[in-house]
Design a protein around this motif. Structure first.
Motif, PDB file in Angstrom:
ATOM      1  N   ALA A   1      39.738  37.275  34.612  1.00 23.07           N
ATOM      2  CA  ALA A   1      40.061  38.264  33.571  1.00 23.07           C
ATOM      3  C   ALA A   1      41.370  37.947  32.853  1.00 23.07           C
ATOM      4  O   ALA A   1      41.936  38.810  32.195  1.00 23.07           O
ATOM      5  CB  ALA A   1      40.113  39.657  34.196  1.00 23.07           C
TER       6      ALA A   1
ATOM      7  N   GLY B   1      47.532  42.658  39.593  1.00 24.40           N
ATOM      8  CA  GLY B   1      47.795  41.708  40.674  1.00 24.40           C
ATOM      9  C   GLY B   1      48.133  40.329  40.116  1.00 24.40           C
ATOM     10  O   GLY B   1      48.274  40.140  38.908  1.00 24.40           O
TER      11      GLY B   1
ATOM     12  N   ASP C   1      47.643  35.837  41.314  1.00 29.34           N
ATOM     13  CA  ASP C   1      47.240  34.839  42.303  1.00 29.34           C
ATOM     14  C   ASP C   1      48.464  34.162  42.910  1.00 29.34           C
ATOM     15  O   ASP C   1      48.449  33.780  44.075  1.00 29.34           O
ATOM     16  CB  ASP C   1      46.310  33.815  41.647  1.00 29.34           C
TER      17      ASP C   1
ATOM     18  N   LYS D   1      47.546  33.790  37.007  1.00 31.19           N
ATOM     19  CA  LYS D   1      46.512  34.813  37.083  1.00 31.19           C
ATOM     20  C   LYS D   1      45.183  34.226  36.611  1.00 31.19           C
ATOM     21  O   LYS D   1      45.139  33.160  36.036  1.00 31.19           O
ATOM     22  CB  LYS D   1      46.891  36.019  36.201  1.00 31.19           C
ATOM     23  N   GLY D   2      44.128  34.967  36.881  1.00 29.57           N
ATOM     24  CA  GLY D   2      42.807  34.539  36.405  1.00 29.57           C
ATOM     25  C   GLY D   2      41.844  34.186  37.513  1.00 29.57           C
ATOM     26  O   GLY D   2      40.717  33.778  37.243  1.00 29.57           O
TER      27      GLY D   2
ATOM     28  N   GLU E   1      43.718  40.446  30.576  1.00 38.27           N
ATOM     29  CA  GLU E   1      44.919  40.848  31.330  1.00 38.27           C
ATOM     30  C   GLU E   1      46.186  40.520  30.538  1.00 38.27           C
ATOM     31  O   GLU E   1      47.125  41.319  30.502  1.00 38.27           O
ATOM     32  CB  GLU E   1      44.947  40.139  32.691  1.00 38.27           C
TER      33      GLU E   1
ATOM     34  N   GLY F   1      40.253  36.138  39.198  1.00 36.06           N
ATOM     35  CA  GLY F   1      39.092  37.016  38.994  1.00 36.06           C
ATOM     36  C   GLY F   1      38.440  36.809  37.633  1.00 36.06           C
ATOM     37  O   GLY F   1      37.488  37.520  37.290  1.00 36.06           O
TER      38      GLY F   1
ATOM     39  N   LYS G   1      51.380  35.780  48.097  1.00 33.85           N
ATOM     40  CA  LYS G   1      51.325  35.366  46.694  1.00 33.85           C
ATOM     41  C   LYS G   1      52.680  34.856  46.173  1.00 33.85           C
ATOM     42  O   LYS G   1      52.734  34.225  45.132  1.00 33.85           O
ATOM     43  CB  LYS G   1      50.881  36.554  45.822  1.00 33.85           C
TER      44      LYS G   1
ATOM     45  N   SER H   1      41.382  42.677  43.679  1.00 35.35           N
ATOM     46  CA  SER H   1      41.385  43.573  44.836  1.00 35.35           C
ATOM     47  C   SER H   1      42.680  44.387  44.941  1.00 35.35           C
ATOM     48  O   SER H   1      42.657  45.548  45.376  1.00 35.35           O
ATOM     49  CB  SER H   1      41.154  42.771  46.126  1.00 35.35           C
ATOM     50  N   THR H   2      43.809  43.816  44.536  1.00 36.41           N
ATOM     51  CA  THR H   2      45.073  44.556  44.606  1.00 36.41           C
ATOM     52  C   THR H   2      45.105  45.635  43.526  1.00 36.41           C
ATOM     53  O   THR H   2      45.474  46.794  43.796  1.00 36.41           O
ATOM     54  CB  THR H   2      46.284  43.603  44.445  1.00 36.41           C
TER      55      THR H   2
ATOM     56  N   THR I   1      42.958  43.821  37.159  1.00 35.13           N
ATOM     57  CA  THR I   1      41.679  43.417  37.770  1.00 35.13           C
ATOM     58  C   THR I   1      41.950  42.678  39.074  1.00 35.13           C
ATOM     59  O   THR I   1      42.927  41.939  39.172  1.00 35.13           O
ATOM     60  CB  THR I   1      40.912  42.517  36.774  1.00 35.13           C
TER      61      THR I   1
HETATM   62  C1  5RP Z   1      42.129  38.501  37.996  1.00 34.31           C
HETATM   63  C2  5RP Z   1      43.492  38.263  38.474  1.00 34.31           C
HETATM   64  C3  5RP Z   1      43.920  38.933  39.743  1.00 34.31           C
HETATM   65  O1  5RP Z   1      45.038  39.725  39.498  1.00 34.31           O
HETATM   66  C4  5RP Z   1      44.247  37.899  40.750  1.00 34.31           C
HETATM   67  O2  5RP Z   1      43.106  37.065  40.898  1.00 34.31           O
HETATM   68  C5  5RP Z   1      44.630  38.506  42.095  1.00 34.31           C
HETATM   69  O3  5RP Z   1      43.506  39.007  42.716  1.00 34.31           O
HETATM   70  P1  5RP Z   1      43.588  39.797  44.089  1.00 34.31           P
HETATM   71  O4  5RP Z   1      44.391  41.021  43.842  1.00 34.31           O
HETATM   72  O5  5RP Z   1      42.133  40.097  44.418  1.00 34.31           O
HETATM   73  O6  5RP Z   1      44.219  38.881  45.104  1.00 34.31           O
HETATM   74  O7  5RP Z   1      44.295  37.591  37.880  1.00 34.31           O
HETATM   75  O8  5RP Z   1      41.853  37.743  36.851  1.00 34.31           O
END
Ligand code: 5RP
Length: 232
Positions: free
Chosen positions: A101, A84, A86, A96-97, A105, A99, A123, A30-31, A28
């Motif tokens: 999820a 992906g 954070d 992570k988290g 995840e 987003g 990152k 953008s990546t 989940t």
């Molecule tokens: C969602 C996540 C994503 O993988 C994390 O937030 C990275 O997001 P993005 O790819 O948009 O930078 O853990 O819960």
């Protein structure tokens, strides 16, 4: 390459590890979305795989791209999850988290033989914690739970604001599992392994966004191309 191009490059490189017949966890964010779109294009060309999404959002996107989907009850063992992060460090410990999820995840990643992390260069950090650590908490008694989280965290050298996440309207944010997220602005986390285990021992904490010993490989996009980091 800018950050979004780096994300896309990492996502496209992850396709090199996908083989026909694989069962895949779909991350989940953008990546991960870049990966799902690139995978959808391969599926249109005839690649046969099955995807298990880590969020309702990813499930909708994958469905719209014609990717065959399943769930962990029908498909409990996955070959690879691509997701992906954070933040990640050189030992492939993750936060992570962002987003929201993290729980699904982590469940999907740990049902997989390998988790491949895809990320842009921003990152990759030397010490985790600049990104506030998301923790998923049951709504019942959440204020008590948050106080306990602060106590536990301070024993691991982590202080800083712990804030319940709100949506764009200022209303409480709910995860796909109808829980709250608390974002913990700890700054540097000196002992991620210890903190992750201690947070998860608190009644009311469902899980936290530290992924320790889960990722097998990271593909990091940089201005010059993609780099691979493998778990030791
Ligand atoms: C969602 C996540 C994503 O993988 C994390 O937030 C990275 O997001 P993005 O790819 O948009 O930078 O853990 O819960």
């Amino acid at each position: 390459m800018n950050a979004d191009e780096q994300k896309r490059a990492a996502a496209v490189r992850a396709l090199d590890f996908i083989e026909p017949g694989m069962k895949l966890g779909l991350g989940t964010g953008s990546t991960a979305e870049h990966f799902v779109r690139a995978l959808g294009a391969r599926v249109k060309e005839g690649l046969e795989i099955v995807g298990v999404p880590t969020s309702e959002r990813t499930g909708k996107l994958a469905e719209s791209l014609g990717i065959p989907l399943s769930n962990l009850d029908d498909t409990p063992h996955l070959d690879i999850t691509v997701d992906g992060a954070d933040e990640l460090d050189i030992e492939l410990r993750l936060i992570k988290g962002g987003g929201g999820a993290l729980l699904r995840e982590k469940i999907v990643a740990t049902a997989s033989d390998r988790m491949i992390v895809i990320a842009d260069a921003s990152k990759l950090v030397s010490t985790l914690g600049a990104f506030p650590l998301p923790v998923e908490v049951i709504p019942f008694g959440c204020t008590v739970t948050a106080h306990k989280m602060a106590d536990v965290a301070s024993a691991f050298g982590c202080t800083g604001r712990i804030v319940r996440r709100a949506d764009e309207y200022g209303e409480p944010f709910f995860t796909d599992s109808e829980n709250f997220i608390y974002d913990c602005a700890f700054g540097e986390i000196p002992d991620p392994d210890g903190l992750a285990a201690a947070l998860n021992r608190i009644a009311g904490v469902v899980d936290n966004g530290l992924f320790i010993g889960i990722a097998a490989m990271a593909i990091v996009g940089t201005p010059a191309g993609t780099n691979i980091i493998e778990a030791k």
